[in-house]
Enzyme design. Structure first.
Site, mmCIF file in Angstrom:
data_model
loop_
_atom_site.group_PDB
_atom_site.id
_atom_site.type_symbol
_atom_site.label_atom_id
_atom_site.label_comp_id
_atom_site.label_asym_id
_atom_site.label_seq_id
_atom_site.Cartn_x
_atom_site.Cartn_y
_atom_site.Cartn_z
ATOM 1 C CE LYS A 87 -4.317 1.088 2.369
ATOM 2 N NZ LYS A 87 -5.035 0.892 3.634
HETATM 3 O O1 G3P Z 1 -9.566 2.117 4.601
HETATM 4 C C1 G3P Z 1 -9.174 3.367 5.090
HETATM 5 C C2 G3P Z 1 -9.651 3.506 6.463
HETATM 6 O O2 G3P Z 1 -8.909 2.745 7.348
HETATM 7 C C3 G3P Z 1 -9.799 4.899 6.923
HETATM 8 O O3 G3P Z 1 -11.007 4.912 7.535
HETATM 9 O O4 G3P Z 1 -12.711 5.726 9.049
HETATM 10 O O5 G3P Z 1 -10.299 6.388 9.380
HETATM 11 O O6 G3P Z 1 -11.616 7.316 7.491
HETATM 12 P P1 G3P Z 1 -11.435 6.162 8.419
#
Ligand code: G3P
Length: 218
Positions: A87
């Site tokens: 990634k």
């Molecule tokens: O897949 C990306 C994720 O881990 C971020 O999620 O909820 O932190 O925006 P969030």
């Protein structure tokens, strides 16, 4: 649509795997930190453990932000296990690193995508996946799911094989909307996946079936 789980929590990964619907896992430095995984060796071992639990792709993020560091880390992560997808953030160095890694047949997931332009550059560089963060766009009063529609359309226009991996999914309805938009993959928290099961008529219907069975059989 493939289902990935977006966590580094082993219990949640096992629970999703046990459901029989899991196609892979995505992690990021924040998710690793949330589980208290620190130190390079522990982090690498954690990725190997995740690969043993699931059959599908496991995204492991580089920490370096310079080009040489990104490709060095990317090669190390890819060598850990055949299921690892490297990634890489969508920066100038990240795009160059994706180009290099894809040239070495190392699969990549270009992360922190917030625009069509970023997705297009990542695809041109040979990314296996692009990860638009829909929840974080919603947080800024911008329609995150709309970006999924646009990237899917754009890739279809040119037969681009890079898969659209909808990320930063916050709830069950996001999953449905991503499926409507034609996302190749949704990476979700476990509770959002389990939320797909919920319907009061299912609960009511099952209760009735059991009551009718018990009337005659008890
Ligand atoms: O897949 C990306 C994720 O881990 C971020 O999620 O909820 O932190 O925006 P969030």
């Amino acid at each position: 649509m493939k289902f990935f789980i977006d966590t580094a929590n082993l219990d949640q990964i096992r629970e999703a795997q046990d459901l029989g619907i899991l196609d892979g896992v995505t992690t990021n430095p924040s998710l690793m930190a949330k589980e208290g995984i620190k130190g390079d060796e522990n982090i690498l071992n954690h990725y190997k453990t995740i690969c043993k639990i699931v059959d599908g792709d496991v995204s492991a993020e580089v920490i370096a932000t310079d080009y040489d560091g990104m490709i060095k880390e990317g090669e190390e992560l890819a060598a850990l296990h055949e299921q690892i997808v490297v990634k890489v953030p969508v920066t100038k160095n990240g795009i160059k690193a994706i180009k290099y890694l894809s040239g070495k047949d190392i699969r990549t997931n270009c992360t922190l995508i917030f625009s069509q332009g970023q997705a297009l550059l990542a695809a041109k560089a040979g990314a296996t996946y692009v990860s638009p963060f829909i929840g974080r766009l919603d947080d800024t009063s911008t329609d995150g799911v709309d970006l999924i529609y646009k990237i899917v359309d754009m890739f279809n226009n040119y037969g681009i094989e890079t898969q659209v991996l909808a990320a930063s999914i916050r709830h069950t309805m996001h999953i449905i909307q991503c499926a409507d938009a034609g996302a190749d993959v949704a990476t979700c928290p476990l509770n959002a996946i389990l939320g797909l099961l919920n319907h009061p008529l299912t609960d009511k219907g099952l209760e009735q079936f059991m009551a009718d069975y018990n009337k005659l059989n008890s």
